[in-house]
Design a protein around this motif. Structure first.
Motif, short mmCIF file in Angstrom:
data_model
loop_
_atom_site.label_atom_id
_atom_site.label_comp_id
_atom_site.label_asym_id
_atom_site.label_seq_id
_atom_site.Cartn_x
_atom_site.Cartn_y
_atom_site.Cartn_z
N CYS A 136 0.24 5.32 6.88
CA CYS A 136 1.02 4.14 7.26
C CYS A 136 2.15 3.82 6.27
N ILE A 137 2.08 4.38 5.12
CA ILE A 137 3.20 4.11 4.19
C ILE A 137 4.15 5.29 4.05
N SER A 138 3.59 6.50 4.09
CA SER A 138 4.45 7.63 3.72
C SER A 138 5.36 8.10 4.84
N TYR A 172 -0.46 4.16 -6.83
CA TYR A 172 0.21 5.35 -6.31
C TYR A 172 1.32 4.97 -5.33
N ALA A 173 1.02 3.94 -4.55
CA ALA A 173 2.02 3.51 -3.57
C ALA A 173 3.27 3.00 -4.29
N ILE A 174 3.03 2.29 -5.41
CA ILE A 174 4.20 1.82 -6.19
C ILE A 174 4.99 3.03 -6.68
N HIS A 175 4.26 4.00 -7.18
CA HIS A 175 4.93 5.22 -7.64
C HIS A 175 5.72 5.85 -6.49
N LEU A 176 5.05 5.94 -5.34
CA LEU A 176 5.71 6.59 -4.19
C LEU A 176 6.98 5.83 -3.80
#
Ligand SMILES: Nc1ncnc2c1ncn2[C@@H]1O[C@H](COP(=O)(O)OP(=O)(O)OP(=O)(O)O)[C@@H](O)[C@H]1O
Length: 980
Positions: A528-530, A649-653
């Motif tokens: 859902c995020i990538s 990880y999402a912040i990193h992404l």
């Protein structure tokens, strides 16, 4: 992309006004004074009712209608005309079109800007050339464009189906807008809904409304689309037709969503309804008019470089190729550093999970209730406890002690296990820190130094490419601008290319690692995020990046101009001061800098918008992850630690994707900056022009020696020029002959400078060429040096056409002292030895003695080591001239060409030098075999064996100075009147 531009009620005529409007009451219907010929082909009859003829004249689109003024009812009647810019770099064509019966016929012009086309001298009317269009030229449905030789006239016709073209760029175009009532309108429109642009570059001028004050010139955009009229040139420059009136744009009318961007006009009154004299205004339809106020505009330099095509990605990357090993090493370190960094979220997630698990909480609670000194819950933080291994009473309890209860023992063991786990994670993190720090240091250092290496190489290549260019190139391209390309543009390219590549790769690794780690934790959340994140951010990057690239290129162009203005003005500071122009220069420079700031501001706005939208998209994605993630935690699908790790990880992404798009934007900036550099590197902006063509100075790869006689030498010149690589044996006879030479400068191909010039400079002779100023004397020397080529006739050395000879060798045979004595910021010795850096000090002194310079050099503070200052600013004009003569003598030329080389010398010094030169000529030991003087001075003429008098490019008198007393010396007599 199609373009159809109409010029209505407008005349396009030559600057010299020899053209005339042929069509009563019709706009752009102009032809030169020469007649238009009949069509070469037979157009279909319904397209023949009106005939337009094209006439190639320097710098002018000349379109003529030879039919009557009655309009045709056929709305699609078109004919083609062909035009070539003054420098013959534009191949374009124009069509006439009748729009309707009631109004004036309109002429549509559409063209292609093809600056790398060389003038096809041999072309005849109707010859087709494929055009490698570039710059603003866009897709065209017309596959061929015709180029015609200058000054020829013909007419064409073509069927409607071949029409439609691209955007329209002009260099050196003069447009006069005015019909008989003094009301000019220039209309741009696209009937088929496509986008069009008009560009006017270098020395184009737009002259408005010569006879009417009240109803000035109009730019009318009749199209409902976002047409752009871009004018980057001298606009309304107050040409001859203006009768001293102030040229105006005040009544400029843009009727639709047009965008008038007057970026470097020199004389514009900003306006349009609502525009006033403001920097920016809108007309009644909300069109944007950007024009500078009069003061600003007048301060603008008149030219603007033509647009460039951004280089392809592969071409940009080719800059990196030579350093690929270093880059790979840097990349390896980067990967290590990134991988280390990406371990943190995982470790932190682990810590959270361990500490928040029920069993851990129970142990910690039991431990605290048993050992904590107070019950306020303020125990020692377990993580700290684990890492420093101290402070807590549990750490000091000995488990082997028999007094310890089994339950307590178990608790202590469990607590110690927990501590061990924390300690191990802490150590892991510490090692990641160390590896990450080293990897960052190594990759950053290697990337930076590699970037500098690439920049240095690029500068060297660019300088090498520029120094090979011919004189005409430097006449057109300003020195300050070129210097700026070498410094700022190269810096921009390297900065954005190399650093962005590092950034890009770092973030790519980061994004991939983050996405993979997220997928391991929760594939559903990852999906859902990538998926939407890169799409949205990529979209932002594409939209804003294009604008960033465009405006960066423009900003650099203007910045380059500002450097030129500064260097030129500082170079000529005495002129600025003596004319009291300090304030004006300040304003001029401010205007250019302001223009540069204008573009920089736009870049900043687009970058800000990009960052803002990236922030929005990134944080929206994070928020949705948090919401979905907490839902999953509540349903026991993932642990809180996993959620925490996932979020990190999402912040990193998010961060990585944002920076990836920014790196892409940076790459686009590098492309914007690189466009002009590649143009210069590859010679795409070579002012290859008609009329007199320029000579390439590229060193030939091989040389051969030709016979010292004329026999057997090919006289067919065309094939000779390309492979010219010959030298002559050392014993050659240095007789020079000009045979029927015709010449015009490439920038003004229609202006004849020399016509049918024939003369001989004999071996052992001192020959003077004199004549009125501007009669073409210096041009003779330029041709001899092969700075330019004659249009017709030939120049021979020992009977060999000089075009057969290696150009460097030829120049080494002629010692030239130019009209302006140019010295460099170096010592006297270095300046004199410039042409022969291996010369000994004695040889330099000898040359200075021969040039009458030795005595004054000895009086200088450091004698031969005295630095003469930039352009020889620290010595007098006469001293400069003598050093220049010494410099020429030191190269041991066979022919000495002195162009007003003694103009600043006093009588005795000049007499002394003339005597020495005569002695050198007569001396058997010296190399000099003949001397050519370009002079106005009677004293020099008297010292020469023969005198040629040049008038308007023709030799009108020839003989020795004694002809002054003959009837044959009429012209010389007239010239010498009042001359000492
Ligand atoms: N690089 C150039 N591009 C275009 N026109 C030029 C260029 N150099 C000179 N001209 C023009 O060519 C004509 C002849 O110039 P040239 O320098 O040969 O004259 P000259 O007889 O040497 O003049 P002077 O005695 O003033 O030095 C002049 O009208 C000049 O304006």
């Amino acid at each position: 992309m199609n373009l159809l531009c109409r010029v209505v009620g407008t005349r396009i005529i030559r600057g010299d006004r020899r053209c005339e409007c042929r069509h009563h009451g019709v706009g752009v219907v102009v032809s030169s004074s020469s007649s238009s010929s009949s069509p070469p082909s037979s157009p279909s009859s319904h397209q023949r009712s009106r005939r337009f003829s094209g006439h190639v004249v320097g710098g002018v689109v000349s379109v003529a209608s030879s039919s009557s003024s009655s309009s045709s009812s056929r709305p699609h009647l078109r004919r083609r005309c062909y035009a070539v810019s003054p420098s013959n770099i534009i191949a374009t064509h124009a069509t006439g079109r009748v729009l309707n019966q009631r109004h004036h016929p309109h002429v549509h012009i559409h063209g292609e800007y093809a600056p790398n086309i060389h003038p096809p001298h041999a072309a005849t009317c109707g010859d087709d050339y494929r055009v490698n269009a570039r710059s603003t030229t866009t897709t065209t449905t017309t596959t061929t464009t015709t180029m015609m030789p200058p000054s020829s006239s013909c007419s064409f016709s073509s069927p409607l189906s071949t029409m439609a073209s691209a955007s329209f760029s002009y260099e050196g175009l003069s447009i006069y807008t005015s019909d008989r009532r003094g009301r000019g309108r220039m209309v741009s429109g696209c009937n088929d809904g496509n986008f069009s642009r008009w560009h006017f570059y270098h020395s184009s001028s737009f002259h408005t409304s010569p006879t009417s004050n009240d109803d000035g010139a109009k730019f009318v955009d009749s199209n409902n689309n976002n047409d752009k009229i871009k004018i980057n040139s001298e606009i309304a420059h107050g040409g001859q037709d203006n009768d001293g009136m102030e040229p105006r744009f005040q009544d400029t009318e843009l009727t639709t969503n047009s965008f008038l961007d007057v970026t470097s006009a020199s004389s514009i009154v900003a306006g349009g309804p609502g525009g006033g004299d403001d920097d920016e205004g809108k007309n009644r339809d909300g069109n944007i008019i950007i024009a500078r106020s009069r003061e600003q505009s007048q301060s603008q330099p008149p030219t603007s470089p033509p647009p460039t095509t951004p280089p392809s990605v592969s071409k940009m990357l080719s800059l990196l190729y030579p350093e690929y090993k270093s880059l790979l090493a840097a990349l390896g370190f980067l990967a290590v550093a990134t991988s280390a960094t990406m371990q943190f979220p995982h470790a932190i997630g682990q810590i959270i999970d361990i500490l928040s698990s029920t069993s851990s909480r129970d142990i910690i609670d039991a431990y605290h209730s048993a050992y904590a000194p107070s019950s306020d819950g303020g125990g020692v933080p377990p993580m700290m406890d684990a890492i420093d291994g101290a402070a807590s009473p549990i750490a000091t309890t000995n488990l082997d002690d028999d007094d310890v209860q089994p339950q307590q023992r178990r608790l202590l063991e469990q607590h110690q296990l927990l501590q061990e786990e924390m300690r191990s994670i802490g150590l892991q993190l510490t090692s990641y820190f160390a590896v990450g720090a080293f990897g960052t240091f190594a990759s950053s250092a290697i990337f930076d130094s590699t970037g500098e290496r690439i920049g240095a190489d690029l500068r060297k290549r660019l300088f090498a490419a520029l120094i090979q260019r011919d004189l005409n190139f430097f006449a057109i391209n300003r020195a300050g601008e070129l210097a700026n390309r070498l410094s700022t543009d190269v810096h921009e390219v390297v900065e954005h290319l190399v650093h962005n590549m590092a950034y890009f790769l770092y973030n790519l690794i980061r994004a991939l690692t983050a996405a993979a780690s997220m997928a391991v934790i929760s594939p559903a959340l990852t999906a859902c995020i990538s998926v939407p994140l890169p799409v949205l951010l990529g979209g932002c990057a594409a939209f804003f990046g294009e604008n960033i690239r465009h405006y960066t290129g423009r900003q650099l162009d203007v910045l380059a101009r500002s450097t030129h203005v500064a260097t030129e003005r500082f170079g000529g500071i005495s002129t600025v001061l003596s004319f009291g122009q300090r304030g004006a220069e300040q304003r001029r420079y401010s205007a250019v800098v302001e223009a540069s700031y204008g573009y920089a501001r736009r870049v900043a706005i687009y970058e800000g918008a990009f960052w803002g939208s990236s922030y929005l998209v990134g944080h929206a994605a994070l928020l949705s992850v948090l919401m979905l993630g907490s839902h999953q935690v509540l349903h026991g699908e993932i642990s809180p630690g996993h959620l925490a790790g996932f979020c990190m990880y999402a912040i990193h992404l998010t961060d990585a994707v944002v920076e990836l798009s920014q790196a892409t934007g940076g790459f686009l900036r590098a492309q914007g900056s690189g466009g002009r550099l590649f143009d210069l590197l590859e010679g795409r902006d070579d002012p290859a022009v008609g009329g007199g063509s320029t000579t390439t100075t590229t060193t030939t790869t091989s040389t051969s020696t030709v016979d010292g006689c004329d026999d057997g030498i090919e006289r067919d010149l065309a094939p000779l020029v390309a492979g010219a690589a010959a030298t002559l044996p050392s014993s050659y006879d240095p007789t020079i002959r000009f045979e029927g030479v015709e010449f015009s400068y490439p920038t003004h191909p229609n202006r004849s400078i020399l016509s049918d010039t024939t003369f001989t400079l004999r071996n052992g002779e001192m020959l003077a060429v004199t004549g009125l100023s501007g009669s073409g004397k210096s041009s003779i020397v330029s041709l001899l040096m092969r700075f330019y080529e004659p249009n017709a006739g030939r120049i021979t050395l020992n009977g060999n056409d000089v075009r057969r000879l290696d150009v460097d060798w030829l120049r080494s045979q002629v010692g030239l002292v130019g009209q302006e004595p140019i010295l460099f910021h170096a010592s006297v010795y270095e300046n004199v030895a410039y042409g022969r850096p291996d010369a000994t000090r004695d040889e330099v002194v000898e040359a200075c003695m021969a040039a009458g310079a030795h005595r004054f050099v000895l009086e200088l503070p450091d004698q031969y080591d005295t630095v003469v200052g930039g352009r020889g600013a620290n010595i007098s004009g006469g001293q400069k001239q003598r050093l220049c003569i010494a410099r020429a003598l030191l190269t041991k030329p066979r022919i000495l060409a002195l162009d007003e080389a003694s103009s600043a010398l006093d009588g005795p010094t000049e007499k002394d030098i003339l005597l020495r030169l005569r002695r050198l000529l007569e001396s058997k030991e010296n190399s000099i075999s003949s001397i050519l003087f370009i002079t106005h001075k009677k004293s020099v003429l008297r010292a020469c064996d023969r005198v040629l008098v040049l008038s308007k490019g023709k030799i009108v008198d020839a003989g020795d100075f004694g002809m002054l007393d003959d009837a044959s010396g009429d012209q010389l007599k007239r010239l010498m009147e009042g001359n000492k």
